[in-house]
Scaffold this motif. Structure first.
Motif, short mmCIF file in Angstrom:
data_model
loop_
_atom_site.label_atom_id
_atom_site.label_comp_id
_atom_site.label_asym_id
_atom_site.label_seq_id
_atom_site.Cartn_x
_atom_site.Cartn_y
_atom_site.Cartn_z
N PRO A 258 -0.77 -4.89 -0.69
CA PRO A 258 0.00 -3.85 -0.01
C PRO A 258 -0.70 -3.45 1.28
O PRO A 258 -1.93 -3.49 1.38
CB PRO A 258 0.03 -2.70 -1.01
CG PRO A 258 -1.08 -2.97 -1.96
CD PRO A 258 -1.36 -4.44 -1.94
N GLY A 259 0.08 -3.08 2.26
CA GLY A 259 -0.47 -2.66 3.55
C GLY A 259 -1.23 -1.35 3.44
O GLY A 259 -1.34 -0.75 2.37
N TYR A 260 -1.73 -0.92 4.59
CA TYR A 260 -2.61 0.25 4.62
C TYR A 260 -1.89 1.56 4.90
O TYR A 260 -2.51 2.60 4.94
CB TYR A 260 -3.72 0.01 5.65
CG TYR A 260 -4.50 -1.25 5.32
CD1 TYR A 260 -5.27 -1.32 4.16
CD2 TYR A 260 -4.43 -2.36 6.14
CE1 TYR A 260 -5.96 -2.47 3.83
CE2 TYR A 260 -5.13 -3.52 5.82
CZ TYR A 260 -5.88 -3.57 4.67
OH TYR A 260 -6.56 -4.72 4.35
N ASP A 261 -0.59 1.51 5.07
CA ASP A 261 0.20 2.72 5.24
C ASP A 261 0.09 3.52 3.94
O ASP A 261 0.25 2.97 2.85
CB ASP A 261 1.66 2.33 5.52
CG ASP A 261 2.59 3.51 5.71
OD1 ASP A 261 2.40 4.55 5.05
OD2 ASP A 261 3.51 3.38 6.52
N GLY A 262 -0.15 4.80 4.03
CA GLY A 262 -0.35 5.63 2.85
C GLY A 262 0.82 5.66 1.88
O GLY A 262 0.65 5.98 0.71
N ARG A 263 2.02 5.31 2.34
CA ARG A 263 3.19 5.31 1.46
C ARG A 263 3.28 4.05 0.62
O ARG A 263 3.99 4.01 -0.38
CB ARG A 263 4.48 5.44 2.28
CG ARG A 263 4.62 6.76 2.99
CD ARG A 263 5.80 6.71 3.91
NE ARG A 263 5.49 5.69 4.93
CZ ARG A 263 6.17 5.52 6.04
NH1 ARG A 263 7.21 6.25 6.29
NH2 ARG A 263 5.82 4.60 6.92
N LEU A 264 2.62 2.97 1.05
CA LEU A 264 2.71 1.70 0.33
C LEU A 264 1.88 1.72 -0.94
O LEU A 264 0.70 2.04 -0.92
CB LEU A 264 2.25 0.55 1.23
CG LEU A 264 3.20 0.20 2.36
CD1 LEU A 264 2.54 -0.76 3.33
CD2 LEU A 264 4.48 -0.40 1.83
#
Length: 185
Positions: A127-133
């Motif tokens: 998963p990416g590093y965006d806090g929502r992911l």
């Protein structure tokens, strides 16, 4: 047209070749509150579709990997960039297969979703590093009917897959739906 009427999307004082004024904010995405989200539809040889899971306001739901188009970027370039940012995977982006809109009846938020067929070529799934992911995963296509998928396009993605992603571009209109209320114990 009469001297007092104007054509939509055209600034008649503009001299550019396409007839659209660069300085006109009336039709700028940000000025009218429209966001363009470019996404990838990638299906592997085992019949699994690549999805990312988001957590927002205590709710978890799945989406095609994708995100907003940045200034100076084509939608296909945005889809390829977002594929990597959200999943760690590199790939090639093909033609658009599906367009839909999400227009929130509560606050007027408006997102135009453009889904491009994609082929993954390399990388390590994460998963990416965006806090929502929360997650990035290859899930069986058959699950598209029962997942909390936003926008709610699972059936249409299955139809595109059945056509080998070679059928006509599908426009679905407004597919907005509210997130279900969180479970409270």
């Amino acid at each position: 047209m009469g001297s007092g009427s104007k054509r939509p999307f055209v600034d008649e004082t503009d001299s550019s070749s396409n007839g659209c004024s660069e300085s006109s904010e009336a039709w700028d995405n940000a000025a009218v509150g429209i966001r363009i989200r470019a996404a990838c539809v990638a299906v592997d040889g085992e019949g699994r579709v690549l999805l990312v899971q988001h957590r927002k306001h205590g709710q978890e739901y799945w989406l095609l990997p994708g995100g907003g188009v940045e200034a100076g970027e084509t939608m296909a370039q945005a889809a390829r960039r977002e594929l990597f940012e959200e999943t760690g995977l590199e790939g090639e982006v093909g033609r658009p297969v599906l367009i839909c809109e999400s227009i929130d009846g509560h606050d007027g938020r408006h997102i135009v979703h453009v889904a491009f067929v994609a082929t993954v070529s390399s990388g390590t799934l994460r998963p990416g590093y965006d806090g929502r992911l929360v997650d990035a995963a290859w899930l069986p296509l058959a699950r598209l009917g029962d997942l909390a998928l936003f926008p709610a396009i699972g059936g249409d993605l299955l139809a595109c897959h059945a056509e080998g992603f070679a059928g006509p571009l599908r426009y679905l209109g407004n597919v907005w739906r509210d997130l279900p209320a969180p479970d409270v114990d």
